[in-house]
Design a protein around this motif. Structure first.
Motif, short mmCIF file in Angstrom:
data_model
loop_
_atom_site.label_atom_id
_atom_site.label_comp_id
_atom_site.label_asym_id
_atom_site.label_seq_id
_atom_site.Cartn_x
_atom_site.Cartn_y
_atom_site.Cartn_z
N ILE A 142 -12.02 -2.36 -59.75
CA ILE A 142 -11.23 -2.84 -60.90
C ILE A 142 -10.66 -4.20 -60.53
CG2 ILE A 142 -9.27 -2.39 -62.42
CD1 ILE A 142 -9.67 0.57 -61.95
N THR A 143 -11.40 -5.23 -60.86
CA THR A 143 -11.02 -6.60 -60.51
C THR A 143 -11.36 -7.53 -61.68
OG1 THR A 143 -13.20 -6.99 -59.52
CG2 THR A 143 -11.45 -6.21 -58.05
N GLY A 144 -11.16 -8.80 -61.44
CA GLY A 144 -11.58 -9.81 -62.41
C GLY A 144 -10.84 -9.72 -63.73
N GLU A 145 -11.59 -9.87 -64.83
CA GLU A 145 -10.97 -9.92 -66.15
C GLU A 145 -10.37 -8.58 -66.58
OE1 GLU A 145 -13.74 -11.46 -68.94
OE2 GLU A 145 -13.93 -13.40 -67.93
N ASN A 146 -10.84 -7.48 -65.98
CA ASN A 146 -10.26 -6.19 -66.33
C ASN A 146 -8.85 -6.03 -65.79
OD1 ASN A 146 -12.78 -5.47 -67.42
ND2 ASN A 146 -13.50 -4.72 -65.44
N GLN A 147 -8.54 -6.78 -64.76
CA GLN A 147 -7.25 -6.65 -64.08
C GLN A 147 -6.31 -7.74 -64.55
OE1 GLN A 147 -7.49 -6.15 -59.80
NE2 GLN A 147 -5.62 -7.32 -59.53
N LEU A 148 -5.17 -7.35 -65.10
CA LEU A 148 -4.19 -8.30 -65.60
C LEU A 148 -3.23 -8.74 -64.50
CD1 LEU A 148 -3.36 -6.63 -69.05
CD2 LEU A 148 -5.01 -8.44 -68.55
N SER A 149 -2.84 -7.81 -63.66
CA SER A 149 -1.92 -8.14 -62.56
C SER A 149 -1.97 -7.03 -61.51
CB SER A 149 -0.48 -8.31 -63.07
OG SER A 149 0.01 -7.07 -63.59
N THR A 150 -1.51 -7.39 -60.30
CA THR A 150 -1.45 -6.43 -59.19
C THR A 150 -0.09 -6.53 -58.52
OG1 THR A 150 -3.83 -6.65 -58.80
CG2 THR A 150 -2.52 -5.65 -57.05
N GLN A 151 0.50 -5.39 -58.27
CA GLN A 151 1.79 -5.37 -57.58
C GLN A 151 1.81 -4.17 -56.64
OE1 GLN A 151 5.19 -5.19 -60.13
NE2 GLN A 151 6.59 -5.99 -58.60
N HIS A 152 1.73 -4.46 -55.35
CA HIS A 152 1.69 -3.42 -54.33
C HIS A 152 0.52 -2.48 -54.61
CE1 HIS A 152 5.39 -5.02 -52.79
NE2 HIS A 152 6.02 -4.82 -53.95
N ASP A 153 0.82 -1.22 -54.94
CA ASP A 153 -0.25 -0.25 -55.15
C ASP A 153 -0.46 0.05 -56.64
OD1 ASP A 153 2.15 0.98 -55.54
OD2 ASP A 153 1.62 2.84 -54.52
N VAL A 154 -0.09 -0.92 -57.51
CA VAL A 154 -0.24 -0.75 -58.96
C VAL A 154 -1.08 -1.89 -59.52
CG1 VAL A 154 0.95 -0.66 -61.19
CG2 VAL A 154 1.97 0.44 -59.18
N LYS A 155 -2.07 -1.54 -60.31
CA LYS A 155 -2.88 -2.53 -61.02
C LYS A 155 -2.68 -2.37 -62.52
CE LYS A 155 -6.65 -3.11 -57.66
NZ LYS A 155 -8.12 -2.99 -57.44
N SER A 156 -2.36 -3.46 -63.20
CA SER A 156 -2.27 -3.45 -64.66
C SER A 156 -3.60 -3.95 -65.21
CB SER A 156 -1.13 -4.36 -65.14
OG SER A 156 0.12 -3.89 -64.68
N VAL A 157 -4.19 -3.17 -66.12
CA VAL A 157 -5.51 -3.51 -66.63
C VAL A 157 -5.50 -3.54 -68.15
CG1 VAL A 157 -6.66 -2.46 -64.64
CG2 VAL A 157 -6.29 -1.11 -66.71
N SER A 158 -6.45 -4.28 -68.70
CA SER A 158 -6.72 -4.23 -70.13
C SER A 158 -7.60 -3.01 -70.38
CB SER A 158 -7.43 -5.50 -70.59
OG SER A 158 -8.00 -5.32 -71.87
N LEU A 159 -7.09 -2.04 -71.12
CA LEU A 159 -7.85 -0.81 -71.36
C LEU A 159 -9.14 -1.12 -72.13
CD1 LEU A 159 -8.02 2.23 -71.07
CD2 LEU A 159 -6.69 2.46 -73.19
#
Length: 269
Positions: A142-159
């Protein structure tokens, strides 16, 4: 049969080209679900909404046919007149057993039905798709354009983006093998644009009113042309239906350009 001529487009349409017009017209006549016709920009469209009528139409293969529409769509996807003519040549000799007495356009439908009929071919395809989707949903992928931001062990993604990527990349690679997306990494972006704008192709909007659609369609065509120009040994992993349909196309001497264009439509569908 009720016939309505749409002269004041604001009466029956709002945003969608025909969807709202169909719904508004059906409700205007009491929602009785009888067949009716709309004349839009000089073209008559017959609308059937009753399940019984729809079933009767699909069963009536002698007087009602989608052949002309399919031919027209083949040309719209960039196939040449000669390539389309060969797809509808009859009778056929040799070729794949079980479809010898059909034009290749109709035999191709049979190949896809066989591919998606319950059994080993469908099971293998579905297992392949599931495995690829599982890989797309792993933390490390889960990287690139799918991933909006990363913080520690949390990834925010565009569903939406994540689902589009997982579904489209898995299905594309399961059907065509890995080589297609290796050749055209941006193919799925073009597909998403084309899918959103494809109604403009169906309604034959001129290029200056459908620039994004035509650009995306060309990108899809270019990717498929590069793919089918490769020797088969360099693009392993195709499904049975793609493999046998390509074999039949080459048997009747359809060129790479037309093979790419003719596969553009099932790729989209």
């Amino acid at each position: 049969m009720v016939h309505v001529e749409v002269q004041d487009s604001t009466r029956f349409t709002t945003n969608a080209p025909t969807g709202d017009a169909v719904l508004d017209t059906r409700e205007y006549f009491g929602n009785v679900r009888k067949p009716f016709a709309l004349t839009v920009m000089g073209q008559k469209l017959y609308i059937v909404t009753s399940p019984q009528d729809v079933s009767a139409i699909y069963k009536n293969t002698t007087t009602l046919t989608f052949d002309e529409f399919v031919r027209d769509m083949m040309l719209s996807f960039g196939a040449s007149e000669e390539g389309v003519r060969k797809m509808w040549e009859s009778p056929r000799t040799g070729g794949n057993v079980g479809s010898l007495h059909k034009v290749l356009a109709h035999a191709g439908e049979d190949y896809y039905r066989q591919q998606f009929h319950p059994g080993d071919r469908l099971n293998d395809l579905w297992t392949n798709i599931q495995d690829r989707m599982s890989l797309c949903l792993q933390w490390c992928t889960i990287t690139g354009e799918n991933q909006l931001s990363t913080q520690h062990d949390v990834k925010s993604v565009s569903l939406m983006s994540l689902c589009q990527h997982a579904l489209l990349s898995s299905a594309t690679s399961a059907v065509f093998g890995d080589r297609l997306l290796e050749l055209a990494p941006n193919l799925l972006k073009a597909f998403i644009v084309f899918d959103d704008e494809s109604w403009k192709l169906t309604y034959k909007l001129p290029p200056f009113l459908a620039k994004d659609m035509h650009k995306a369609r060309q990108q899809i065509f270019t990717a498929l042309q590069s793919y089918f120009a490769l020797p088969r040994r360099e693009r392993a992993g195709t499904t049975w239906a793609v493999d046998v349909l390509e074999t039949e196309m080459r048997r009747i001497q359809i060129e790479d350009h037309d093979i790419a264009a003719l596969f553009g439509m099932p790729f989209w569908v």
